[in-house]
Design a protein around this motif. Sequence first.
Motif, PDB file in Angstrom:
ATOM      1  N   PRO A 115      49.527  20.591 -13.461  1.00 56.76           N
ATOM      2  CA  PRO A 115      49.599  19.144 -13.296  1.00 56.76           C
ATOM      3  C   PRO A 115      51.055  18.699 -13.209  1.00 56.76           C
ATOM      4  O   PRO A 115      51.924  19.259 -13.855  1.00 56.76           O
ATOM      5  N   THR A 118      54.068  13.438 -13.852  1.00 54.79           N
ATOM      6  CA  THR A 118      53.525  12.075 -13.887  1.00 54.79           C
ATOM      7  C   THR A 118      52.057  12.099 -14.293  1.00 54.79           C
ATOM      8  O   THR A 118      51.614  11.254 -15.067  1.00 54.79           O
ATOM      9  N   ALA A 119      51.303  13.082 -13.784  1.00 57.70           N
ATOM     10  CA  ALA A 119      49.894  13.169 -14.160  1.00 57.70           C
ATOM     11  C   ALA A 119      49.770  13.472 -15.648  1.00 57.70           C
ATOM     12  O   ALA A 119      48.911  12.906 -16.337  1.00 57.70           O
ATOM     13  N   ARG A 120      50.620  14.336 -16.152  1.00 59.66           N
ATOM     14  CA  ARG A 120      50.590  14.667 -17.569  1.00 59.66           C
ATOM     15  C   ARG A 120      50.922  13.431 -18.414  1.00 59.66           C
ATOM     16  O   ARG A 120      50.285  13.170 -19.425  1.00 59.66           O
ATOM     17  N   ARG A 123      48.017  11.019 -18.477  1.00 55.84           N
ATOM     18  CA  ARG A 123      46.945  11.501 -19.335  1.00 55.84           C
ATOM     19  C   ARG A 123      47.277  11.266 -20.795  1.00 55.84           C
ATOM     20  O   ARG A 123      46.415  10.870 -21.582  1.00 55.84           O
TER      21      ARG A 123
END
Length: 154
Positions: A115, A118-120, A123
Amino acid sequence: MSTQERGSAGAPVGTARAGAVDGARVPRQLWVEEPARKRRMPDAVRTAAVRAVLVMSLTIIQAMVAFLSTLTGSWLAFPMVLSSVASTVVATWAVLDVWVTRQVWNQRYGVVSEPSSTARQMRRERRRAQRAAERDEAGGRIRGRRSAGDLSRA
């Protein structure tokens, strides 16, 4: 001058070579393997690249023969010019084939499933908001724990 003398010719006088035991000379290696700087190309890409190099070299040879036969006024000039034009098209296709093969290989096997940062981060923010909502819902208490007055309940 012997091989051993040549091996120690560059060393300063009075210094022992690394790995020498009790003054015995260790011959210098002829081949020293170093780790590769870049990874090896995948087999499909490598075969396409070899094919492209062979086609391009034949095209260059063909163009040179066409040029020289044109200068000499040989009957071979016209067929060679036509075939070198055709082989130029084939060489262009071969180079594009290397590029397409490399892209296809990268799409199929080269993608690392990680990932992005930014996705991390998104989340993590979602989890924090969810935990805060659960805390507010439970009234500041952690689920499953009871207050001191709840001990008498069976």
